[in-house]
Design a protein around this motif. Structure first.
Motif, PDB file in Angstrom:
ATOM      1  N   ASP A 122       0.824  -1.203   0.000  1.00 35.68           N
ATOM      2  CA  ASP A 122       0.000   0.000   0.000  1.00 35.68           C
ATOM      3  C   ASP A 122       0.859   1.253   0.000  1.00 35.68           C
ATOM      4  OD1 ASP A 122      -2.192  -1.554  -0.033  1.00 35.68           O
ATOM      5  OD2 ASP A 122      -2.942  -1.028   1.948  1.00 35.68           O
ATOM      6  N   VAL A 126       3.069  -0.424   4.048  1.00 37.21           N
ATOM      7  CA  VAL A 126       2.818  -1.707   4.703  1.00 37.21           C
ATOM      8  C   VAL A 126       1.989  -2.600   3.779  1.00 37.21           C
ATOM      9  CG1 VAL A 126       2.945  -0.799   7.038  1.00 37.21           C
ATOM     10  CG2 VAL A 126       0.740  -0.850   5.861  1.00 37.21           C
ATOM     11  N   THR A 128      -1.173  -4.718   3.639  1.00 34.47           N
ATOM     12  CA  THR A 128      -2.431  -4.844   4.371  1.00 34.47           C
ATOM     13  C   THR A 128      -3.218  -6.065   3.902  1.00 34.47           C
ATOM     14  OG1 THR A 128      -3.622  -3.487   2.773  1.00 34.47           O
ATOM     15  CG2 THR A 128      -2.570  -2.342   4.628  1.00 34.47           C
ATOM     16  N   LYS A 129      -4.210  -6.408   4.696  1.00 34.32           N
ATOM     17  CA  LYS A 129      -5.089  -7.518   4.329  1.00 34.32           C
ATOM     18  C   LYS A 129      -5.799  -7.223   3.016  1.00 34.32           C
ATOM     19  CE  LYS A 129      -9.179 -10.101   5.889  1.00 34.32           C
ATOM     20  NZ  LYS A 129     -10.174 -10.268   6.985  1.00 34.32           N
ATOM     21  N   SER A 130      -6.261  -5.995   2.847  1.00 35.56           N
ATOM     22  CA  SER A 130      -6.996  -5.646   1.629  1.00 35.56           C
ATOM     23  C   SER A 130      -6.097  -5.750   0.393  1.00 35.56           C
ATOM     24  CB  SER A 130      -7.590  -4.239   1.736  1.00 35.56           C
ATOM     25  OG  SER A 130      -6.570  -3.278   1.897  1.00 35.56           O
ATOM     26  N   SER A 131      -4.823  -5.369   0.518  1.00 35.32           N
ATOM     27  CA  SER A 131      -3.931  -5.453  -0.638  1.00 35.32           C
ATOM     28  C   SER A 131      -3.641  -6.913  -0.990  1.00 35.32           C
ATOM     29  CB  SER A 131      -2.630  -4.693  -0.379  1.00 35.32           C
ATOM     30  OG  SER A 131      -1.879  -5.276   0.654  1.00 35.32           O
ATOM     31  N   THR A 181       0.762  -6.097   8.107  1.00 38.36           N
ATOM     32  CA  THR A 181      -0.058  -5.728   9.253  1.00 38.36           C
ATOM     33  C   THR A 181      -0.522  -6.995   9.953  1.00 38.36           C
ATOM     34  OG1 THR A 181      -2.119  -5.743   7.991  1.00 38.36           O
ATOM     35  CG2 THR A 181      -0.878  -3.658   8.068  1.00 38.36           C
ATOM     36  N   ALA A 184      -3.277  -8.668   8.009  1.00 46.75           N
ATOM     37  CA  ALA A 184      -2.805  -9.378   6.816  1.00 46.75           C
ATOM     38  C   ALA A 184      -2.161 -10.701   7.201  1.00 46.75           C
ATOM     39  CB  ALA A 184      -1.806  -8.514   6.049  1.00 46.75           C
TER      40      ALA A 184
END
Length: 293
Positions: A122, A126, A128-131, A181, A184
């Motif tokens: 991102d 970091v 992230t879970k969404s990425s 994170t 993630a």
């Protein structure tokens, strides 16, 4: 004799999956440990966590120096290194548990692994879970025995080295490199069938996180609280599966233009060390594609 073509058919019975694998065009994704003489100026070795460089020096006994250039009949080097800081390495649950369980002691299932390579990072440096979710979306869950995460620079800044060659000599200490994170790492830790996670960063966790190591703990199935847990010997299937995983850090992946995100076969080669929680590793990715029998 050179192999010009080595297309091999694989049948994965448990998944009813048939693949053709190109073993002649593997991609070596490791930073080799490259020991140098002590106090080498302008060292080209990578470095992380302020760990010392890998070194080599000739064996000495009295006036004898094991160097042909010094009159000996052979060269004999004494080599010192730390797998965690000097190159690509695979570590096990023993890295964060009281017993310091060795890689050779965990029940890691090796062989050729169904692997997915993604690029995820991102703008705030970091992972992230969404990425991770977004990068995984195009690919089949069948190919997640190994997950490989490649990082790239956001448009706003140069956070990671631009080329594979730059990564092989990057001095990470004090740079606060990108990391996963907790969300993630927990998501990846809960992936069914995952045997290995591979990253092109020196650690899954923040450089200085106060000793929490939440990413490591999530991958190995440990609670995110106390330090010094014991090695998991529980018979619960998912707990044993997580405690047998290998986390591979400091990989180096080709640029996206040379190796696209996608599904591959991974051959994760480990150095034959015992009694240590981490060993030098050499991940090799092979192109593959599905075919009908």
């Amino acid at each position: 004799m050179s192999i010009l073509s080595a297309i091999v058919n694989f049948r994965v019975e448990a998944k009813s999956l048939s693949l053709q694998v190109d073993l002649a065009n593997g991609h070596d994704c490791c930073i080799p440990i490259t020991p140098e003489p002590p106090k080498t100026q302008n060292s080209r070795q990578p470095q992380a966590f302020y760990l010392p460089n890998a070194e080599k020096k000739p064996f000495q006994a009295g006036n004898f120096i094991a160097r042909v250039s010094k009159g000996a009949s052979v060269n004999v080097d004494i080599i010192t290194f730390c797998a965690h800081g000097n190159g690509t390495h695979a570590e096990c649950i023993g890295h964060v548990t009281r017993e310091g369980t060795a890689v050779s002691e965990v029940k890691w299932k090796g062989g050729y692994l169904l692997a997915t390579l993604i690029t995820a990072q991102d703008e705030d440096w970091v992972i992230t879970k969404s990425s991770v979710l977004s990068a995984l979306k195009p690919f089949s869950p069948e190919h997640r025995q190994a997950l490989l995460i490649r990082t790239s620079n956001p448009k706003s800044a140069d956070v990671v080295p631009k080329t594979p060659e730059d990564r092989k000599q990057k001095k990470w200490s004090g740079c606060n490199p990108p990391y996963l994170t907790a969300a993630a790492a927990t998501f990846i830790g809960d992936l069914k069938g995952l045997r290995s996670l591979l990253l092109d960063l020196p650690s899954i966790d923040r450089e200085d996180d106060g000793g929490g190591l939440l990413g490591h703990r999530a991958i190995f199935g440990l609670p995110a609280k106390a330090k010094g847990d014991s090695y998991v010997k529980d018979k619960k299937t998912d707990v044993v599966e997580k405690s047998s995983r290998l986390l591979v850090e400091s990989c180096v992946f080709p640029l996206n233009k040379d190796l696209k995100d996608g599904e591959y076969i991974l051959d994760l080669q480990l150095s034959a060390f015992r009694n240590t929680d981490a060993v030098p590793a050499r991940p090799i990715l092979y192109p593959c594609w599905k075919f009908k029998v």
